[in-house]
Design an enzyme around this catalytic site. Structure first.
Site, short mmCIF file in Angstrom:
data_model
loop_
_atom_site.label_atom_id
_atom_site.label_comp_id
_atom_site.label_asym_id
_atom_site.label_seq_id
_atom_site.Cartn_x
_atom_site.Cartn_y
_atom_site.Cartn_z
N LEU A 8 17.77 0.24 -16.23
CA LEU A 8 18.16 1.33 -15.50
C LEU A 8 19.41 2.08 -16.06
O LEU A 8 20.60 1.47 -16.09
CB LEU A 8 18.48 1.40 -13.87
CG LEU A 8 17.33 0.53 -13.18
CD1 LEU A 8 17.55 0.33 -11.74
CD2 LEU A 8 15.99 1.30 -13.56
N GLY A 11 21.68 7.06 -14.86
CA GLY A 11 22.80 7.65 -14.17
C GLY A 11 24.06 8.21 -15.00
O GLY A 11 24.21 7.56 -15.88
N ARG A 15 31.83 8.09 -11.74
CA ARG A 15 33.19 7.29 -11.47
C ARG A 15 33.88 7.14 -12.92
O ARG A 15 35.14 6.83 -12.78
CB ARG A 15 32.81 6.14 -10.69
CG ARG A 15 32.57 6.46 -9.26
CD ARG A 15 31.98 5.19 -8.55
NE ARG A 15 30.42 4.91 -8.81
CZ ARG A 15 29.90 3.72 -8.39
NH1 ARG A 15 30.30 3.03 -7.56
NH2 ARG A 15 28.49 3.90 -8.69
N LYS A 22 27.54 7.18 -18.80
CA LYS A 22 28.25 5.79 -18.50
C LYS A 22 27.68 4.78 -19.53
O LYS A 22 28.41 4.06 -20.18
CB LYS A 22 27.92 5.39 -17.12
CG LYS A 22 28.53 4.09 -16.68
CD LYS A 22 28.51 3.71 -15.38
CE LYS A 22 27.32 3.46 -14.44
NZ LYS A 22 27.59 3.17 -13.31
N GLY A 77 18.18 8.02 -7.35
CA GLY A 77 18.50 6.63 -6.88
C GLY A 77 17.59 5.56 -7.97
O GLY A 77 16.92 5.79 -8.36
N ASP A 102 24.43 -0.98 -16.67
CA ASP A 102 25.87 -0.85 -16.49
C ASP A 102 26.78 -2.33 -16.20
O ASP A 102 27.49 -2.62 -15.81
CB ASP A 102 26.54 -0.02 -15.43
CG ASP A 102 26.18 -0.42 -14.12
OD1 ASP A 102 25.05 -1.07 -14.02
OD2 ASP A 102 26.76 0.46 -12.94
N GLU A 154 23.90 -1.69 1.08
CA GLU A 154 24.86 -0.99 0.20
C GLU A 154 26.19 -0.74 0.85
O GLU A 154 26.33 -0.89 2.06
CB GLU A 154 24.21 0.26 -0.19
CG GLU A 154 23.07 -0.03 -1.28
CD GLU A 154 23.41 -0.67 -2.41
OE1 GLU A 154 24.24 -0.28 -3.24
OE2 GLU A 154 22.70 -1.58 -2.64
N ASN A 376 48.31 -3.98 -65.01
CA ASN A 376 49.53 -4.10 -64.14
C ASN A 376 49.82 -2.48 -63.62
O ASN A 376 50.25 -1.76 -64.88
CB ASN A 376 50.85 -4.67 -64.64
CG ASN A 376 51.87 -4.89 -63.80
OD1 ASN A 376 51.86 -5.68 -63.14
ND2 ASN A 376 52.95 -3.77 -63.83
N ALA A 422 57.35 4.22 -68.32
CA ALA A 422 57.65 4.29 -67.22
C ALA A 422 58.08 5.72 -66.86
O ALA A 422 58.62 6.58 -67.90
CB ALA A 422 58.92 3.32 -66.58
C1 UD1 Z 1 23.69 -0.99 -7.67
C2 UD1 Z 1 22.81 -1.52 -6.52
C3 UD1 Z 1 23.75 -2.50 -5.93
C4 UD1 Z 1 24.40 -3.58 -6.61
C5 UD1 Z 1 24.86 -2.89 -8.02
C6 UD1 Z 1 25.20 -3.96 -8.99
C7 UD1 Z 1 21.28 0.14 -5.55
C8 UD1 Z 1 20.95 0.87 -4.74
N1 UD1 Z 1 22.37 -0.50 -5.43
O1 UD1 Z 1 24.73 -0.14 -7.06
O2 UD1 Z 1 23.19 -3.14 -4.70
O3 UD1 Z 1 25.25 -4.66 -6.08
O4 UD1 Z 1 24.18 -1.91 -8.50
O5 UD1 Z 1 25.90 -3.30 -10.24
O6 UD1 Z 1 20.48 -0.20 -6.60
N2 UD1 Z 1 20.43 4.67 -12.07
C9 UD1 Z 1 19.48 5.40 -12.64
N3 UD1 Z 1 19.00 6.46 -11.75
C10 UD1 Z 1 19.28 6.77 -10.79
C11 UD1 Z 1 20.80 5.91 -10.16
C12 UD1 Z 1 21.01 4.73 -10.96
O7 UD1 Z 1 19.02 5.22 -13.61
O8 UD1 Z 1 18.89 7.77 -10.06
C13 UD1 Z 1 21.18 3.64 -13.00
C14 UD1 Z 1 22.64 3.85 -13.62
O9 UD1 Z 1 22.28 4.42 -14.63
C15 UD1 Z 1 23.13 2.44 -13.44
C16 UD1 Z 1 22.16 1.79 -12.61
O10 UD1 Z 1 21.04 2.31 -12.29
O11 UD1 Z 1 22.93 1.81 -14.75
C17 UD1 Z 1 23.03 1.28 -11.23
O12 UD1 Z 1 23.43 2.60 -10.73
P1 UD1 Z 1 24.99 2.77 -9.96
O13 UD1 Z 1 24.98 4.11 -9.42
O14 UD1 Z 1 25.58 2.10 -10.80
O15 UD1 Z 1 24.42 1.69 -8.53
P2 UD1 Z 1 25.65 0.96 -7.82
O16 UD1 Z 1 26.29 1.79 -6.77
O17 UD1 Z 1 26.58 0.18 -8.87
CA CA Z 2 26.71 0.03 -11.04
#
Ligand code: UD1
Ligand code: CA
Length: 461
Positions: A8, A11, A15, A22, A77, A102, A154, A376, A422
């Site tokens: 995944l 995102g 932050r 990211k 999500g 991430d 969460e 040299n 030189a």
């Molecule tokens: C997520 C988990 C959490 C876990 C944590 C671990 C969920 C709802 N939560 O939270 O339980 O403890 O990771 O690090 O799964 N992403 C997408 N598309 C989206 C949203 C996110 O591709 O619509 C990707 C982001 O790029 C990222 C990953 O999913 O690489 C996680 O998303 P992030 O928003 O960082 O989730 P957390 O709040 O860290």
């Molecule tokens: Ca995360």
């Protein structure tokens, strides 16, 4: 059983407060998403699908040849993100590893352990968990009195009791592939963030009497999720320790591994010693028996065996066996130092080859030049290569001597066995066995002292 992987990475990472996506932030010189994909490749999956979002062309670029891609239009999500991989994977029989892009510290070993446990238990879903010293921000694992996993809550949805739980969702899961995509259809967005949570799949599967389980890691160290720059620095520290320990096990000595910053992918030969405060980056290779002192920075360079680098900066340079440089010298792109050559202090070399056993000892600039062997080059020599518009080349033949303080104004050819006196300003070619001298003649004025106005008031002797 076939293995599949979904990463995944769609995102934006609000932050991080960054222009950059990211997962493109680097940990020890390598993007987070590449760390994840490379570790996942180690399990030999039949397919890896990385979920990318708008403007993620850069993600596709770094993962070219390593992954297929699914496109998530809006970041609704993690559940919605996995759903975008349905086209690529939905009809497959097998086990699917889902990893967030991430979490750069996971290893292939951990993924393999998870697959093994998942298969052995015959689970529909296995979540990889760990006990977090500070669980804030992570999903919490909620179990019943017998320790069965009920669901994941969460941070923003948990009640105070649930948020006390320290066992967290690492963001890594193993699913029965078909059951995953079936359950995803039932995920809704009735939660604090209005998102489709992947984590809800566990409760959905459990409610349809499927086996849902957790595989708990013995410690937290691999589980760090990078949501901000503080975590990015922590991940880098952990990864750095891992990289340096790998080199130490391979026979490299570190005087202070805590302050040696070595990128992932750098190669170092055995019996090489790295002092503290050394940076080695990018596509760099260092041979055996080298000594690299504090304050050195080496980027995309190739260093042979038995090379000493003393507090110097190298970028896209090459140093062959038995050479040395420094302190405080600078090799810029396309500097090539041939066997046995010596580069001393305060020397800058750009796009130039320094031949075997040639010495460039002090305070010298060599740009756009080819120097032969056994030359040299005296202190303070300037290879003047630029007329303000164009760059020009200088050649100096084998066994020549370039006197201190000379300026060679390119284009110039200095033949083998020639001698430049030189402080000469050389504007014409120099022939074999010739001496070139090009400087103002010295004139001594007898008894000039007594004509000086100062001499009347002051004795200097
Ligand atoms: C997520 C988990 C959490 C876990 C944590 C671990 C969920 C709802 N939560 O939270 O339980 O403890 O990771 O690090 O799964 N992403 C997408 N598309 C989206 C949203 C996110 O591709 O619509 C990707 C982001 O790029 C990222 C990953 O999913 O690489 C996680 O998303 P992030 O928003 O960082 O989730 P957390 O709040 O860290
Ligand atoms: Ca995360």
């Amino acid at each position: 059983m076939e293995k599949y992987v979904v990463v995944l990475a769609a995102g934006k990472g609000t932050r991080m407060k960054s222009k950059l996506y990211k997962v493109l932030h680097k940990v020890c010189g390598k993007t987070m998403v590449e760390h994840v994909v490379d570790a996942a490749r180690g399990v030999n999956p039949a397919k890896i699908v990385t979920v990318v979002g708008t403007g993620a062309g850069e993600v596709e670029k770094v993962l070219a040849n390593k992954s297929e891609f699914a496109f998530q239009e809006k970041q609704l999500g993690t559940g919605d993100a996995v759903m975008t991989a349905k086209e690529a994977l939905g009809d497959k029989d097998g086990a699917t590893l889902v990893v967030t892009g991430d979490t750069p510290l996971f290893t292939t070993d951990t993924f393999n352990e998870l697959f093994k446990y998942h298969a052995k238990k015959g689970n529909a879903a296995t979540v990889l968990t760990a006990e977090a010293p500070n669980p804030f921000g992570y999903g919490r694992i909620i179990r019943d009195d017998q320790g069965n996993v009920l669901r994941i809550v969460e941070q923003k949805d948990g009640n105070p009791e649930e948020l006390k739980v320290k066992e967290i969702n690492t963001g890594v899961f193993c699913f029965d592939n078909k059951k995953l995509f079936e359950a995803l259809k039932h995920v809704d967005n009735n939660n604090a963030q209005g998102e489709y949570y992947l984590t809800d799949v566990l409760e959905i599967l459990r409610n349809s009497s499927e086996r849902v389980d957790a595989y708990k890691m013995p410690d937290f160290s691999e589980s760090l999720g990078v949501n901000d720059r503080v975590a990015l620095a922590q991940a880098t520290k952990t990864m750095q320790r891992r990289i340096n320990e790998m080199h130490m096990r391979n026979g490299v000595s570190f005087v202070d591994p805590d302050t040696a910053y070595i990128d992932a992918g750098v190669k170092i030969g055995n019996d090489t010693v790295i002092e503290g405060n050394v940076v080695i980056k990018g596509n760099t290779e260092i041979g055996n028996d080298c000594y690299i002192t504090n304050g050195s920075r080496i980027v995309d360079s190739k260093i042979g065996n038995n090379v000493t680098i003393t507090s110097s900066t190298l970028q896209e340079a090459k140093m062959d066996d038995n050479t040395d440089i420094g302190p405080n010298s600078h090799l810029r792109p396309k500097a090539v130092i041939r066997k046995g050559a010596h580069i001393g202090n305060f020397v800058e070399i750009k796009k130039a080859e320094i031949g075997e056993n040639t010495k460039v000892g002090h305070l010298t600039y060599v740009g756009d030049a080819t120097l032969g062997k056994d030359i040299n080059v005296g202190c303070g020599t300037i290879f003047s290569n630029y007329d303000g518009v164009k760059k020009f080349h200088t050649n100096v033949g084998d066994h020549s001597f370039v006197g201190a303080g000379s300026t060679l104004i390119a284009p110039i050819n200095v033949a083998d066995h020639s001698f430049i006196a030189a402080d000469s300003t050389i504007t014409k070619d120099v022939g074999k066995y010739d001496m070139a001298i090009a400087r103002g003649r010295q004139v001594n004025k007898p008894d000039y002292w007594h004509k000086l106005p100062l001499s009347k008031d002051k004795e200097w002797e």
